[in-house]
Design an enzyme around this catalytic site. Structure first.
Site, PDB file in Angstrom:
ATOM      1  N   GLU A  27       0.836  -1.213   0.000  1.00 45.32           N
ATOM      2  CA  GLU A  27       0.000   0.000   0.000  1.00 45.32           C
ATOM      3  C   GLU A  27       0.869   1.261   0.000  1.00 45.32           C
ATOM      4  OE1 GLU A  27      -3.517  -0.058   2.464  1.00 45.32           O
ATOM      5  OE2 GLU A  27      -3.149   2.022   3.059  1.00 45.32           O
ATOM      6  N   PRO A  31       2.137  11.119  -2.710  1.00 45.66           N
ATOM      7  CA  PRO A  31       3.014  12.174  -2.195  1.00 45.66           C
ATOM      8  C   PRO A  31       2.479  13.565  -2.543  1.00 45.66           C
ATOM      9  CG  PRO A  31       4.221  10.564  -3.491  1.00 45.66           C
ATOM     10  CD  PRO A  31       2.771  10.327  -3.749  1.00 45.66           C
ATOM     11  N   THR A  59      -3.923   5.059  -1.337  1.00 44.58           N
ATOM     12  CA  THR A  59      -4.917   5.679  -0.459  1.00 44.58           C
ATOM     13  C   THR A  59      -5.527   6.917  -1.121  1.00 44.58           C
ATOM     14  OG1 THR A  59      -3.284   7.014   0.696  1.00 44.58           O
ATOM     15  CG2 THR A  59      -3.742   4.843   1.621  1.00 44.58           C
ATOM     16  N   TRP A  60      -6.603   7.372  -0.522  1.00 42.83           N
ATOM     17  CA  TRP A  60      -7.378   8.517  -1.020  1.00 42.83           C
ATOM     18  C   TRP A  60      -7.332   9.582   0.070  1.00 42.83           C
ATOM     19  CZ3 TRP A  60     -10.188   9.256  -5.537  1.00 42.83           C
ATOM     20  CH2 TRP A  60     -11.213  10.201  -5.532  1.00 42.83           C
ATOM     21  N   ASP A 119     -11.875  10.290   7.217  1.00 42.15           N
ATOM     22  CA  ASP A 119     -11.846  11.188   8.372  1.00 42.15           C
ATOM     23  C   ASP A 119     -11.955  12.613   7.871  1.00 42.15           C
ATOM     24  OD1 ASP A 119     -11.576   9.399  10.539  1.00 42.15           O
ATOM     25  OD2 ASP A 119      -9.512   9.016   9.910  1.00 42.15           O
ATOM     26  N   GLN A 226      -6.990  -2.444  10.101  1.00 40.95           N
ATOM     27  CA  GLN A 226      -6.151  -1.397  10.667  1.00 40.95           C
ATOM     28  C   GLN A 226      -4.898  -2.071  11.218  1.00 40.95           C
ATOM     29  OE1 GLN A 226      -5.063   1.425  10.883  1.00 40.95           O
ATOM     30  NE2 GLN A 226      -6.511   2.645  12.062  1.00 40.95           N
TER      31      GLN A 226
HETATM   32  C1  FAD Z   1      -7.478  -0.521   5.669  1.00 37.73           C
HETATM   33  C2  FAD Z   1      -7.758   0.948   5.877  1.00 37.73           C
HETATM   34  C3  FAD Z   1      -7.572   1.833   4.820  1.00 37.73           C
HETATM   35  C4  FAD Z   1      -7.829   3.205   4.983  1.00 37.73           C
HETATM   36  N1  FAD Z   1      -7.618   4.057   3.934  1.00 37.73           N
HETATM   37  C5  FAD Z   1      -7.926   5.354   4.053  1.00 37.73           C
HETATM   38  C6  FAD Z   1      -7.779   6.262   2.953  1.00 37.73           C
HETATM   39  O1  FAD Z   1      -7.348   5.871   1.871  1.00 37.73           O
HETATM   40  N2  FAD Z   1      -8.122   7.556   3.134  1.00 37.73           N
HETATM   41  C7  FAD Z   1      -8.611   8.016   4.323  1.00 37.73           C
HETATM   42  O2  FAD Z   1      -8.924   9.205   4.425  1.00 37.73           O
HETATM   43  N3  FAD Z   1      -8.766   7.181   5.382  1.00 37.73           N
HETATM   44  C8  FAD Z   1      -8.435   5.875   5.281  1.00 37.73           C
HETATM   45  N4  FAD Z   1      -8.599   5.040   6.350  1.00 37.73           N
HETATM   46  C9  FAD Z   1      -9.082   5.585   7.624  1.00 37.73           C
HETATM   47  C10 FAD Z   1     -10.618   5.600   7.687  1.00 37.73           C
HETATM   48  O3  FAD Z   1     -11.141   6.474   6.723  1.00 37.73           O
HETATM   49  C11 FAD Z   1     -11.011   6.074   9.078  1.00 37.73           C
HETATM   50  O4  FAD Z   1     -10.646   5.114  10.031  1.00 37.73           O
HETATM   51  C12 FAD Z   1     -12.449   6.498   9.250  1.00 37.73           C
HETATM   52  O5  FAD Z   1     -12.578   7.096  10.537  1.00 37.73           O
HETATM   53  C13 FAD Z   1     -13.443   5.366   9.214  1.00 37.73           C
HETATM   54  O6  FAD Z   1     -13.587   4.834   7.980  1.00 37.73           O
HETATM   55  P1  FAD Z   1     -14.369   3.452   7.793  1.00 37.73           P
HETATM   56  O7  FAD Z   1     -14.479   3.194   6.366  1.00 37.73           O
HETATM   57  O8  FAD Z   1     -13.817   2.416   8.666  1.00 37.73           O
HETATM   58  O9  FAD Z   1     -15.791   3.932   8.381  1.00 37.73           O
HETATM   59  P2  FAD Z   1     -17.087   3.165   8.741  1.00 37.73           P
HETATM   60  O10 FAD Z   1     -17.005   1.750   8.348  1.00 37.73           O
HETATM   61  O11 FAD Z   1     -18.213   3.931   8.219  1.00 37.73           O
HETATM   62  O12 FAD Z   1     -17.118   3.172  10.348  1.00 37.73           O
HETATM   63  C14 FAD Z   1     -16.551   4.172  11.156  1.00 37.73           C
HETATM   64  C15 FAD Z   1     -17.048   4.032  12.591  1.00 37.73           C
HETATM   65  O13 FAD Z   1     -18.367   4.499  12.672  1.00 37.73           O
HETATM   66  C16 FAD Z   1     -19.246   3.495  13.154  1.00 37.73           C
HETATM   67  N5  FAD Z   1     -20.445   3.569  12.308  1.00 37.73           N
HETATM   68  C17 FAD Z   1     -20.509   4.149  11.101  1.00 37.73           C
HETATM   69  N6  FAD Z   1     -21.766   4.065  10.621  1.00 37.73           N
HETATM   70  C18 FAD Z   1     -22.481   3.411  11.503  1.00 37.73           C
HETATM   71  C19 FAD Z   1     -23.817   3.010  11.554  1.00 37.73           C
HETATM   72  N7  FAD Z   1     -24.667   3.291  10.569  1.00 37.73           N
HETATM   73  N8  FAD Z   1     -24.205   2.338  12.619  1.00 37.73           N
HETATM   74  C20 FAD Z   1     -23.367   2.064  13.608  1.00 37.73           C
HETATM   75  N9  FAD Z   1     -22.065   2.427  13.624  1.00 37.73           N
HETATM   76  C21 FAD Z   1     -21.638   3.085  12.589  1.00 37.73           C
HETATM   77  C22 FAD Z   1     -18.482   2.210  12.959  1.00 37.73           C
HETATM   78  O14 FAD Z   1     -18.860   1.218  13.877  1.00 37.73           O
HETATM   79  C23 FAD Z   1     -17.071   2.650  13.184  1.00 37.73           C
HETATM   80  O15 FAD Z   1     -16.826   2.760  14.559  1.00 37.73           O
HETATM   81  C24 FAD Z   1      -8.313   3.679   6.232  1.00 37.73           C
HETATM   82  C25 FAD Z   1      -8.483   2.787   7.298  1.00 37.73           C
HETATM   83  C26 FAD Z   1      -8.205   1.436   7.135  1.00 37.73           C
HETATM   84  C27 FAD Z   1      -8.369   0.493   8.301  1.00 37.73           C
END
Ligand code: FAD
Length: 412
Positions: A27, A31, A59-60, A119, A226
């Site tokens: 991954e 930059p 990543t995005w 985020d 994560q």
């Molecule tokens: C493998 C990986 C790749 C990543 N890549 C990027 C990237 O490229 N760019 C970037 O900006 N960030 C990235 N992130 C970070 C990620 O965007 C953040 O962790 C963000 O806060 C949550 O994204 P998510 O898709 O897990 O969110 P979600 O799956 O939507 O969940 C986030 C949180 O909210 C809760 N939640 C959300 N909706 C509901 C609902 N309807 N009901 C109950 N609970 C809910 C979930 O339980 C969880 O605690 C990455 C993280 C990981 C693990």
């Protein structure tokens, strides 16, 4: 080059099924500068040739800040003959950007998407639902399946220690009430000399798993986790997935340990559990980046061996756009031969890159430097920056800007 432009990439879930033994995936992040992108392109090609990954992620940036560079890099990965897995977030940005990214992916034959919430971009505090309906990753998975059927392969994020939003700080005395599983997830960090312990309590973890099951049921093919540093935590998470009816591959995200400061910043930011022995080994090597990387390769090798023996389908490296530790781990696993020594001659890690859209030092960030506090006005290649020094003024009242090298200022 096997992967012709214009043809459709295979879905990663299908590729996984045709790989009976564990494989490598990598991954990268986009930059900030043109020069950084150029360096990364060379590195992607070199790492593809050296490590034969089955797929590579890009990543995005939060709020869509890297949409063009991300698209450029996934197209480049395809040109290099590898399958690209493009991250896509859906909050804090215009939903049309999500739609146009997906239609570009269709146009360029990019078939695999990591569907994420995202985020808030730096300085925006809380994440915000986009007008038009995207409030979480579940909405994005549903949207892709509704609009595109089975055209895309979809992966989602999973959090073996709970999502940071579901991790709470323990109050005095609360530690004694922790269950066996909570004790495995508990993390501690130090702020201003005070030790703070955090954990995702069992009832919150349960909500996380129920939500993960909803994302899976909406049409996700597999999970990428994560980072974590305790393989028992990963094993429990995989067992819990099965217990909650989430029957898909779980890919462990391996954070490469490249340097002392970055490691503790990142684990603090994500509230990741750092086992005490790991912390002590890091502290012993605090003053030598070369020693940290050597240790990072040894630690990563042992961790990957355990993960593979636990049944992980692949090891997915958060490379941080660097090569040495990845090569060290793959050599350690015996999956490659003497890559590390080949790299010594190149010293390719010397060209480090600042993340565009990352949590560290962006334009507008407040930083601490030897001249006092300041604001980043411009990022330069290699992580150097022009910083407006807050407390200083020229005799004519003008601003003082200092050109500071990477590592001589710190975000506050
Ligand atoms: C493998 C990986 C790749 C990543 N890549 C990027 C990237 O490229 N760019 C970037 O900006 N960030 C990235 N992130 C970070 C990620 O965007 C953040 O962790 C963000 O806060 C949550 O994204 P998510 O898709 O897990 O969110 P979600 O799956 O939507 O969940 C986030 C949180 O909210 C809760 N939640 C959300 N909706 C509901 C609902 N309807 N009901 C109950 N609970 C809910 C979930 O339980 C969880 O605690 C990455 C993280 C990981 C693990």
């Amino acid at each position: 080059m096997s992967n012709i432009i214009g043809t459709k990439d295979e879905k990663i879930i299908d590729l996984m099924q045709s790989h009976p033994t564990a494989f490598t995936s990598l991954e990268f992040y986009p930059p900030r500068t043109t020069e950084g992108v150029q360096n990364l392109r060379s590195r992607i090609l070199r790492m593809k040739e050296n490590t034969s990954p089955v797929f590579m992620d890009v990543t995005w940036g939060a709020g869509g800040s890297t949409s063009e560079t991300t698209m450029d890099l996934v197209r480049y990965i395809k040109e290099c003959g590898c399958v690209a897995n493009m991250h896509l977030t859906c909050t804090n940005m215009d939903p049309d950007l999500v739609k146009s990214a997906l239609s570009d992916c269709r146009k360029y034959g990019i078939t695999n998407i990591v569907a994420l919430r995202g985020d808030a971009p730096e300085g925006e505090g809380e994440w915000k639902a986009s007008e038009g309906g995207f409030s979480c990753a579940l909405d994005l998975v549903k949207f892709i399946r509704l609009e595109y059927g089975n055209e895309f392969g979809i992966s989602i994020a999973g959090y073996p220690e709970g999502h940071p939003n579901a991790i709470t700080i323990l109050s005095p005395g609360e530690e004694e009430t922790l269950s066996e599983k909570e004790l495995l997830r508990v993390s501690s960090s130090e702020k201003d000399g005070v030790v703070q312990k955090c954990v995702c309590r069992d009832e919150d973890y349960k909500k996380e798993m129920i939500y993960l099951k909803e994302k899976y049921d909406a049409g996700a093919d597999f999970i990428i986790t994560q980072m974590f540093f305790d393989t028992d935590v990963f094993k429990n998470f995989c067992d819990d997935c099965v217990a909650y009816g989430i029957n898909c591959p779980v890919v462990p995200g391996i954070m490469c340990i490249n340097n002392f400061g970055g490691f503790f910043r990142m684990t603090g930011f994500c509230k990741t559990r750092v086992p005490e022995e790991l912390k002590q080994e890091m502290i012993k090597r605090k003053h030598s980046e070369a020693e940290i990387k050597k240790f990072g390769a040894e630690f990563g090798t042992a961790m990957c061996m355990r993960l593979v023996s636990q049944g992980a389908p692949c090891v997915h490296f958060y490379t941080l756009n660097l090569e040495k530790v990845v090569y060290g781990i793959l050599d350690g696993l015996g999956w490659t031969k003497e890559l590390s020594s080949k790299l010594e001659a190149l010293d390719a890690d010397a060209n480090t890159m600042q993340a565009k859209g990352s949590a560290w030092a962006r334009v507008g960030d407040e930083v601490q430097s030897m001249f006092g506090k300041g604001i980043v006005m411009e990022m330069r290649p290699e992580g150097a920056a022009f910083i407006k020094i807050s407390n200083w003024k020229l005799a004519n009242g003008g601003e003082v800007k200092a050109y500071l090298k990477a590592g001589t200022f710190k975000k506050i």
